[in-house]
Write an enzyme that holds these catalytic residues in place. Structure first.
Site, PDB file in Angstrom:
ATOM      1  N   GLU A  54       0.827  -1.218   0.000  1.00 39.78           N
ATOM      2  CA  GLU A  54       0.000   0.000   0.000  1.00 39.78           C
ATOM      3  C   GLU A  54       0.857   1.263   0.000  1.00 39.78           C
ATOM      4  O   GLU A  54       0.503   2.270   0.612  1.00 39.78           O
ATOM      5  CB  GLU A  54      -0.995   0.001   1.162  1.00 39.78           C
ATOM      6  CG  GLU A  54      -2.100  -1.027   0.990  1.00 39.78           C
ATOM      7  CD  GLU A  54      -3.348  -0.715   1.813  1.00 39.78           C
ATOM      8  OE1 GLU A  54      -3.603   0.467   2.088  1.00 39.78           O
ATOM      9  OE2 GLU A  54      -4.075  -1.666   2.154  1.00 39.78           O
ATOM     10  N   HIS A 337      -1.580  -0.667  10.113  1.00 38.53           N
ATOM     11  CA  HIS A 337      -0.962  -1.950  10.415  1.00 38.53           C
ATOM     12  C   HIS A 337       0.338  -1.702  11.167  1.00 38.53           C
ATOM     13  O   HIS A 337       0.936  -0.626  11.069  1.00 38.53           O
ATOM     14  CB  HIS A 337      -0.621  -2.723   9.130  1.00 38.53           C
ATOM     15  CG  HIS A 337      -1.798  -3.351   8.464  1.00 38.53           C
ATOM     16  ND1 HIS A 337      -1.874  -4.700   8.184  1.00 38.53           N
ATOM     17  CD2 HIS A 337      -2.956  -2.823   7.997  1.00 38.53           C
ATOM     18  CE1 HIS A 337      -3.019  -4.969   7.576  1.00 38.53           C
ATOM     19  NE2 HIS A 337      -3.698  -3.838   7.456  1.00 38.53           N
TER      20      HIS A 337
END
Length: 495
Positions: A54, A337
């Site tokens: 990402e 995350h």
């Protein structure tokens, strides 16, 4: 020991992080990713191989490169799909070869609000030369599997994610057969011991580094049914990070906080969540897998200290969850995350970890077998999944092509009707409706005729490969049963 052996590194530190760098959508994107680069550079000792997911824009990638170039001089930003795959690999050593492997099954263009198909998800592959010897090669595979939008087994994309796990397993197995150090890392969007997880560990010599050191760690969030069945006490946020390897949905991650806490942060308050708070949602979605050639990985004893290079096998020395700090000014987490970080060392005494510890989750023994194949029943489960999804796609194609035909007929009818209407504004409405309807019909026709057709062909390939693997599993099981029977007969005859 030759000079080349002495120049070959005795340990390799690996780092993986989903950066949450969605353009226009992720808050404080550029500030966070720039700080991620700063924090990677601040790790001591620094990582030598980094996989990012990402990281969607080249601007953010270059910001990270600028901050880490002194420790990671080599890097590759991978281009894929319409908007890019969001994958990048950084390295201390030269990247000799690189490729981007697109997954054949990878979401649907109609789910534009999810975007998995548009980013062209796949595997970023890098062949890294870390020493002067011919065998000093690491093959790195960085990926981000299709996201689960519903809980398994009701997830409509579970077939896609399973097929993607199958594809990356083939890539890692091929690298292992070439005798190279294999490192697979990324956001796999799966929980430990799920179907996708078992496929990777069964069809490659690679092992999940976290379960090598924490074989009894959680297999999902504490609130999930699969974890509730284990009857474990509610974990704290600290326990989830330290023992369960939770990288996502942690109570300590500011992007998972409730709205009131986030508003306080935005006002400049330094909100603190105690690490002993209960953490029912945290789970592990980010992984590092590795193998030392065709052999299962070894695990080194931490008390051994620094292991000198005496063999060509690699062992796991340490694994942890990292990047739990917050942005120094914004006070938010650097991503939604946390990272996974592992240290691999050369091992003089490899330990075979091909079979899980007896303290592993109590699945049936067949499911926990780590031969090169899964039990036939697991392949039957995958085949049933493929059959169900294939039937869905045939229905979709029929509906979409029917819509195209109906819109085409409606457009022709409207064009004919224009000749008979008494007023121009009615003719205009008929032309407008027919044009918009035909545009929608053509899009549906293209999706049904081209995309669904392509997906059905990919499903046929996947189906064949699973059936082929199942046949081998049946043969292996039959051979094993025969050997067991012969051994039993020999024992009886001996008695």
């Amino acid at each position: 020991m030759t000079q080349e052996d002495m120049n070959s590194p005795s340990e390799i530190r690996v780092f993986s992080l989903n950066c949450w760098g969605l353009k226009f959508l992720a808050k404080y994107r550029h500030e966070r990713l720039s700080e991620i680069g700063n924090q990677i550079a601040a790790i001591s000792p620094p990582p030598e191989i980094v996989g990012l997911q990402e990281c969607w824009t080249q601007q953010d990638y270059l910001a990270i490169r600028e901050n880490t170039e002194h420790i990671l001089p080599y890097g590759k930003f991978y281009h894929s799909g319409i908007f890019g795959g969001g994958l990048a690999i950084l390295s201390k050593w030269p990247i000799e070869e690189s490729s981007m492997w697109r997954y054949p099954l990878n979401g649907r263009p109609t789910a534009f609000f999810r975007g998995d198909w548009f980013v062209g998800k796949g595997v970023a592959c890098a062949r890294i030369r870390f020493g002067k010897r011919k065998k000093d090669v690491a093959e790195v595979f960085c990926t981000h599997l299709h996201a689960p939008y519903e809980a398994e087994p009701n997830d409509s994309y579970i077939c896609h994610r399973t097929a993607q796990a199958w594809e990356i397993a083939k890539l890692m197995r091929g690298a292992a057969e070439r005798g190279h150090l294999v490192i697979g890392l990324g956001d796999f969007n799966m929980i430990p011991l799920s179907l996708a997880h078992r496929i990777i560990e069964a069809h490659t010599p690679c092992r999940d580094v976290w379960r090598l050191f924490h074989p009894d760690s959680s297999i999902g969030a504490a609130k999930d049914p699969v974890e509730k069945k284990r009857g474990r006490p509610m974990p704290t946020a600290e326990h989830n990070i330290r023992e369960n390897g939770a990288t996502c949905d942690s109570a300590l991650n500011t992007w998972r906080w409730n709205e009131s806490h986030r508003k306080r942060l935005e006002k400049g308050e330094d909100v603190v969540i105690e690490p002993v708070v209960e953490d029912p949602r945290a789970k592990r979605l980010d992984y590092i897998f590795f193998s030392s050639g065709e052999h299962s990985p070894a695990a080194a004893t931490k008390s051994n200290g620094r292991i000198q290079p005496q063999a060509d096998t690699w062992a796991l020395q340490d694994v942890k969850v990292g990047m739990t700090m917050r942005h120094p000014e914004l006070k938010c987490s650097l991503s939604d995350h946390f990272s996974v970080e592992a240290t691999l060392v050369r091992s003089p005494d490899p330990v075979d970890y091909s079979r899980p510890s007896s303290s592993s989750v109590d699945f049936d023994s067949d499911a926990r077998s780590t031969t090169s194949l899964l039990p036939p029943a697991i392949y039957d489960e995958i085949l049933a999944m493929i059959t169900k999804y294939t039937a869905r796609e045939y229905r979709q194609r029929r509906l979409r092509l029917t819509h195209f035909g109906a819109q085409l007929a409606l457009t022709i009818a409207c064009l004919i009707g224009v000749w008979w209407v008494p007023h121009n504004f009615v003719a205009f409405i008929l032309m407008l409706v027919s044009s918009l309807g035909l545009a929608a019909g053509v899009i549906d026709g293209l999706i049904g005729g081209l995309f669904v057709g392509s997906e059905l062909r990919a499903l046929r390939e996947f189906d064949w490969e699973i059936r082929n693997a199942r046949a081998k599993a049946v043969e292996e099981k039959s051979t094993g049963d025969m050997k067991t029977g012969v051994a039993a007969d020999d024992k009886l005859n001996g008695e």
